[in-house]
Design a protein around this motif. Structure first.
Motif, PDB file in Angstrom:
ATOM      1  N   GLN A  35     -13.615  10.113  -5.922  1.00  0.00           N
ATOM      2  CA  GLN A  35     -13.388   8.764  -5.412  1.00  0.00           C
ATOM      3  C   GLN A  35     -14.657   8.236  -4.745  1.00  0.00           C
ATOM      4  O   GLN A  35     -15.502   9.006  -4.282  1.00  0.00           O
ATOM      5  N   THR A  36     -14.770   6.920  -4.676  1.00  0.00           N
ATOM      6  CA  THR A  36     -15.984   6.304  -4.116  1.00  0.00           C
ATOM      7  C   THR A  36     -15.897   6.100  -2.610  1.00  0.00           C
ATOM      8  O   THR A  36     -16.894   5.749  -1.972  1.00  0.00           O
ATOM      9  N   SER A  37     -14.710   6.304  -2.034  1.00  0.00           N
ATOM     10  CA  SER A  37     -14.562   6.168  -0.581  1.00  0.00           C
ATOM     11  C   SER A  37     -13.438   7.070  -0.104  1.00  0.00           C
ATOM     12  O   SER A  37     -12.545   7.445  -0.880  1.00  0.00           O
ATOM     13  N   SER A  38     -13.461   7.385   1.187  1.00  0.00           N
ATOM     14  CA  SER A  38     -12.392   8.213   1.749  1.00  0.00           C
ATOM     15  C   SER A  38     -11.067   7.456   1.742  1.00  0.00           C
ATOM     16  O   SER A  38      -9.995   8.059   1.591  1.00  0.00           O
ATOM     17  N   GLU A  39     -11.112   6.141   1.889  1.00  0.00           N
ATOM     18  CA  GLU A  39      -9.882   5.339   1.848  1.00  0.00           C
ATOM     19  C   GLU A  39      -9.186   5.500   0.499  1.00  0.00           C
ATOM     20  O   GLU A  39      -7.974   5.711   0.428  1.00  0.00           O
ATOM     21  N   LEU A  40      -9.955   5.403  -0.569  1.00  0.00           N
ATOM     22  CA  LEU A  40      -9.382   5.570  -1.908  1.00  0.00           C
ATOM     23  C   LEU A  40      -8.894   6.994  -2.123  1.00  0.00           C
ATOM     24  O   LEU A  40      -7.865   7.216  -2.780  1.00  0.00           O
ATOM     25  N   PHE A  41      -9.618   7.970  -1.570  1.00  0.00           N
ATOM     26  CA  PHE A  41      -9.200   9.370  -1.715  1.00  0.00           C
ATOM     27  C   PHE A  41      -7.824   9.587  -1.082  1.00  0.00           C
ATOM     28  O   PHE A  41      -6.925  10.156  -1.707  1.00  0.00           O
ATOM     29  N   TYR A  42      -7.644   9.132   0.152  1.00  0.00           N
ATOM     30  CA  TYR A  42      -6.367   9.353   0.831  1.00  0.00           C
ATOM     31  C   TYR A  42      -5.261   8.488   0.239  1.00  0.00           C
ATOM     32  O   TYR A  42      -4.088   8.903   0.229  1.00  0.00           O
ATOM     33  N   ASP A  43      -5.605   7.309  -0.256  1.00  0.00           N
ATOM     34  CA  ASP A  43      -4.606   6.510  -0.978  1.00  0.00           C
ATOM     35  C   ASP A  43      -4.069   7.297  -2.164  1.00  0.00           C
ATOM     36  O   ASP A  43      -2.851   7.378  -2.391  1.00  0.00           O
ATOM     37  N   TYR A  44      -4.965   7.871  -2.929  1.00  0.00           N
ATOM     38  CA  TYR A  44      -4.591   8.654  -4.112  1.00  0.00           C
ATOM     39  C   TYR A  44      -3.785   9.889  -3.713  1.00  0.00           C
ATOM     40  O   TYR A  44      -2.785  10.243  -4.366  1.00  0.00           O
ATOM     41  N   LEU A  45      -4.196  10.533  -2.622  1.00  0.00           N
ATOM     42  CA  LEU A  45      -3.517  11.742  -2.146  1.00  0.00           C
ATOM     43  C   LEU A  45      -2.043  11.461  -1.857  1.00  0.00           C
ATOM     44  O   LEU A  45      -1.165  12.225  -2.280  1.00  0.00           O
ATOM     45  N   ILE A  46      -1.766  10.373  -1.159  1.00  0.00           N
ATOM     46  CA  ILE A  46      -0.388  10.081  -0.766  1.00  0.00           C
ATOM     47  C   ILE A  46       0.389   9.404  -1.887  1.00  0.00           C
ATOM     48  O   ILE A  46       1.586   9.660  -2.071  1.00  0.00           O
ATOM     49  N   GLU A  47      -0.260   8.575  -2.681  1.00  0.00           N
ATOM     50  CA  GLU A  47       0.419   7.990  -3.842  1.00  0.00           C
ATOM     51  C   GLU A  47       0.930   9.081  -4.783  1.00  0.00           C
ATOM     52  O   GLU A  47       2.024   8.987  -5.349  1.00  0.00           O
ATOM     53  N   SER A  48       0.150  10.138  -4.934  1.00  0.00           N
ATOM     54  CA  SER A  48       0.524  11.236  -5.829  1.00  0.00           C
ATOM     55  C   SER A  48       1.627  12.111  -5.254  1.00  0.00           C
ATOM     56  O   SER A  48       2.189  12.950  -5.957  1.00  0.00           O
ATOM     57  N   ALA A  49       1.932  11.931  -3.963  1.00  0.00           N
ATOM     58  CA  ALA A  49       3.013  12.691  -3.330  1.00  0.00           C
ATOM     59  C   ALA A  49       4.380  12.150  -3.711  1.00  0.00           C
ATOM     60  O   ALA A  49       5.399  12.811  -3.497  1.00  0.00           O
ATOM     61  N   GLY A  50       4.428  10.941  -4.270  1.00  0.00           N
ATOM     62  CA  GLY A  50       5.682  10.390  -4.742  1.00  0.00           C
ATOM     63  C   GLY A  50       6.618   9.955  -3.621  1.00  0.00           C
ATOM     64  O   GLY A  50       6.184   9.586  -2.521  1.00  0.00           O
ATOM     65  N   ASP A  51       7.907  10.031  -3.889  1.00  0.00           N
ATOM     66  CA  ASP A  51       8.941   9.589  -2.953  1.00  0.00           C
ATOM     67  C   ASP A  51       9.010  10.554  -1.765  1.00  0.00           C
ATOM     68  O   ASP A  51       9.261  11.750  -1.937  1.00  0.00           O
ATOM     69  N   LEU A  52       8.818  10.031  -0.560  1.00  0.00           N
ATOM     70  CA  LEU A  52       8.809  10.873   0.641  1.00  0.00           C
ATOM     71  C   LEU A  52      10.085  10.714   1.469  1.00  0.00           C
ATOM     72  O   LEU A  52      10.132  11.174   2.607  1.00  0.00           O
ATOM     73  N   SER A  53      11.102  10.104   0.902  1.00  0.00           N
ATOM     74  CA  SER A  53      12.319   9.830   1.675  1.00  0.00           C
ATOM     75  C   SER A  53      13.046  11.102   2.117  1.00  0.00           C
ATOM     76  O   SER A  53      13.752  11.088   3.131  1.00  0.00           O
ATOM     77  N   SER A  54      12.889  12.191   1.381  1.00  0.00           N
ATOM     78  CA  SER A  54      13.557  13.445   1.762  1.00  0.00           C
ATOM     79  C   SER A  54      12.615  14.417   2.466  1.00  0.00           C
ATOM     80  O   SER A  54      12.932  15.588   2.635  1.00  0.00           O
ATOM     81  N   VAL A  55      11.452  13.909   2.892  1.00  0.00           N
ATOM     82  CA  VAL A  55      10.448  14.730   3.578  1.00  0.00           C
ATOM     83  C   VAL A  55      10.361  14.315   5.031  1.00  0.00           C
ATOM     84  O   VAL A  55      10.320  13.113   5.337  1.00  0.00           O
ATOM     85  N   ASP A  56      10.370  15.295   5.950  1.00  0.00           N
ATOM     86  CA  ASP A  56      10.225  14.939   7.363  1.00  0.00           C
ATOM     87  C   ASP A  56       8.893  15.385   7.958  1.00  0.00           C
ATOM     88  O   ASP A  56       8.427  14.809   8.943  1.00  0.00           O
ATOM     89  N   ILE A  57       8.265  16.414   7.382  1.00  0.00           N
ATOM     90  CA  ILE A  57       6.997  16.947   7.902  1.00  0.00           C
ATOM     91  C   ILE A  57       6.074  17.221   6.720  1.00  0.00           C
ATOM     92  O   ILE A  57       6.538  17.620   5.643  1.00  0.00           O
ATOM     93  N   ILE A  58       4.786  17.037   6.924  1.00  0.00           N
ATOM     94  CA  ILE A  58       3.791  17.337   5.893  1.00  0.00           C
ATOM     95  C   ILE A  58       2.807  18.367   6.430  1.00  0.00           C
ATOM     96  O   ILE A  58       2.279  18.223   7.535  1.00  0.00           O
ATOM     97  N   GLY A  59       2.585  19.408   5.653  1.00  0.00           N
ATOM     98  CA  GLY A  59       1.569  20.408   5.979  1.00  0.00           C
ATOM     99  C   GLY A  59       0.479  20.360   4.927  1.00  0.00           C
ATOM    100  O   GLY A  59       0.769  20.415   3.731  1.00  0.00           O
ATOM    101  N   VAL A  60      -0.767  20.230   5.364  1.00  0.00           N
ATOM    102  CA  VAL A  60      -1.890  20.081   4.443  1.00  0.00           C
ATOM    103  C   VAL A  60      -2.838  21.266   4.552  1.00  0.00           C
ATOM    104  O   VAL A  60      -3.213  21.690   5.648  1.00  0.00           O
TER     105      VAL A  60
END
Length: 296
Positions: A35-60
């Protein structure tokens, strides 16, 4: 509800929903795109996580050295270098609106093996991950050691000399990426991965055997250094290359001759070299465990 585990690698980003019994109920991966920026990188990271409605905590699980607040303080491989100087927790929380806790990838692997895997119920252990570089973690009791600057377990940086006597580091002499590089020195552009060299090795290719033996010698040399410093109960060896059924035995055979036979014979060394139990998912599961522990 589930905990979402995210393992950020230089080639792929892995995701998994993990239930309260630490079972993976859904998993997937996407390519780690430059990616050309950190903003785009993190956008892609979370977009690829899909539906988060059944998720309460994220571990990276994140590459590189991390400050205690999850700021990335070192530059890792090209596709994730854009993370440098960003705060992983803040970037994920801003986009996902979920609690997030981040751990260095190799330290996460060590935490997983300590809590669930080959190092459980030990007083001290070490995880040695053979990947693009050499990842690592030191554990004592129930804790993964960080070091004052986060460098504890950064085995890639151990200084060495190469076969020409030139200054080098462990990542350049004993990582998974070292193996095809060594073979291509003899046969230019003939292999693209460590797996290719393993295949030739098992087929009896003489140069692959020579290269493999030198590479394992380098790994054992590093392990001997680490044992001299820490002498843990167990060293858990992981990374994609350990899927080869003969590698751990090969390392143990060489180590038994050099380490146990010569360097640590008096008193006899009792440190055990074993395979990680969670080899392919140790980073991700360690990040999930760390996130859940951090919320207590």
């Amino acid at each position: 509800m589930h905990t979402l585990g995210i393992d950020i690698g230089g080639t792929f980003i892995k995701y998994a929903w993990v239930n309260s019994a630490y079972e993976i109920v859904k998993e997937w991966e996407v390519e780690t795109k430059l990616q050309t920026s950190s903003e785009l990188f993190y956008d892609y990271l979370i977009e690829s996580a899909g539906d988060l409605s059944s998720v309460d905590i994220i571990g990276v699980s994140a590459p590189g050295v991390l400050a205690s607040d999850s700021t990335v303080t070192s530059i890792a491989s090209p596709n994730v270098a854009i993370m440098y100087n960003t705060n992983v927790n803040k970037e994920v929380i801003k986009r996902a609106n979920k609690q997030c806790y981040t751990m260095n990838d190799a330290k996460a692997a060590g935490y997983c093996e300590l809590k669930l895997g080959a190092a459980r119920n030990t007083g001290s252990s070490m995880v040695f991950i053979i990947g693009t570089g050499i990842g690592g973690a030191l554990t004592l009791g129930d804790h993964v050691l960080e070091g004052i600057d986060g460098y504890a377990g950064e085995f890639s940086r151990i200084p060495m000399k190469n076969s020409k006597g030139e200054f080098s580091i462990a990542a350049q002499e004993a990582s998974a990426s070292t193996l095809p590089f060594m073979y291509n020195q003899l046969h230019p552009d003939s292999v693209t991965s460590a797996k290719d060299v393993f295949t030739l090795f098992h087929q009896g290719d003489a140069d692959a055997i020579t290269v493999m033996n030198q590479w394992v010698d380098n790994i054992v040399f590093i392990l001997c250094i680490l044992i001299s410093i820490y002498n843990p109960d167990f060293i858990c060896i992981g990374g994609g290359v350990t899927k080869d059924p003969g590698l751990i035995d090969h390392i143990n055979t060489v180590f038994d001759g050099l380490g146990r036979g010569m360097l640590f014979a008096q008193p006899a060394l009792t440190t055990k070299l074993v395979a990680c139990e969670y080899s392919s998912n140790s980073n991700l599961m360690g990040a999930v465990l760390f996130a859940l522990e951090s919320t207590k």
